[in-house]
Design a protein around this motif. Structure first.
Motif, PDB file in Angstrom:
ATOM      1  N   SER A  17      12.517   6.478   9.328  1.00  0.00           N
ATOM      2  CA  SER A  17      12.399   8.409   9.343  1.00  0.00           C
ATOM      3  C   SER A  17      12.150   7.818  10.889  1.00  0.00           C
ATOM      4  CB  SER A  17      12.005   8.861   8.522  1.00  0.00           C
ATOM      5  OG  SER A  17      12.660   9.126   7.123  1.00  0.00           O
ATOM      6  N   ARG A  67      22.453  12.694   7.031  1.00  0.00           N
ATOM      7  CA  ARG A  67      21.165  12.011   7.361  1.00  0.00           C
ATOM      8  C   ARG A  67      19.777  13.018   8.579  1.00  0.00           C
ATOM      9  NH1 ARG A  67      21.474   7.725  10.488  1.00  0.00           N
ATOM     10  NH2 ARG A  67      23.206   8.296  11.346  1.00  0.00           N
ATOM     11  N   SER A  84      16.449  10.348   9.693  1.00  0.00           N
ATOM     12  CA  SER A  84      16.143   9.558   7.952  1.00  0.00           C
ATOM     13  C   SER A  84      17.308   8.797   8.064  1.00  0.00           C
ATOM     14  CB  SER A  84      15.732  10.624   6.690  1.00  0.00           C
ATOM     15  OG  SER A  84      15.094  12.063   6.869  1.00  0.00           O
ATOM     16  N   ASN A  85      17.097   7.409   7.012  1.00  0.00           N
ATOM     17  CA  ASN A  85      18.141   6.815   6.563  1.00  0.00           C
ATOM     18  C   ASN A  85      18.764   6.559   8.055  1.00  0.00           C
ATOM     19  OD1 ASN A  85      18.059   7.126   4.156  1.00  0.00           O
ATOM     20  ND2 ASN A  85      19.419   9.002   3.904  1.00  0.00           N
ATOM     21  N   ASP A  90      22.336   4.071  15.456  1.00  0.00           N
ATOM     22  CA  ASP A  90      21.523   5.160  15.821  1.00  0.00           C
ATOM     23  C   ASP A  90      20.433   4.894  16.852  1.00  0.00           C
ATOM     24  OD1 ASP A  90      20.976   6.711  12.484  1.00  0.00           O
ATOM     25  OD2 ASP A  90      21.835   6.515  14.119  1.00  0.00           O
TER      26      ASP A  90
END
Length: 124
Positions: A17, A67, A84-85, A90
């Motif tokens: 995260s 997420r 997160s995750n 990303d």
């Protein structure tokens, strides 16, 4: 005019995260709709999330829904993106953007103010 400065990027392992911040200065932050966009090398800038002036409505790209969470603190003139995750896809430069309207969407053309960006790298 409003000036925007992102912070909080870095290197994180997949599944981890990060929280990005965007500090605003200049005109009244609470008058602006705000958004987060990202751009990976060789790709176009893409929409991540947006939030209206009061923070009561938010919108997300399908790729981050569930997420990421966008939020704002108008008293602190700060925009946030809780991620997160995280997955390697990303990985990108993340930009905050401001629009001088109460609500804005996913098009970069709606936003007149941009920060310099903060790099997020997700390792597998």
């Amino acid at each position: 005019q409003v000036q925007l400065a992102e912070s909080g990027g870095g290197l994180v392992q997949a599944g981890g995260s990060l929280r990005l911040s965007c500090a605003a200065s200049g005109r009244t932050f609470s008058m602006y709709a705000m958004g987060w966009f990202r751009q990976a090398p060789g790709k176009e800038r893409e929409f991540v999330a947006a939030i209206n002036w009061s923070g009561t409505r938010s919108y997300y790209a399908d790729s981050v829904k569930g997420r990421f969470t966008i939020s704002r603190d108008n008293a602190k003139s700060t925009l946030y993106l809780q991620m997160s995750n995280l997955i390697p896809e990303d990985t990108a430069e993340y930009y905050c953007a401001g629009a001088s309207v109460p609500s804005a969407g996913a098009n970069t053309s709606e936003y007149g103010y941009w920060g310099q960006g903060t790099q997020v790298t997700v390792s597998s």
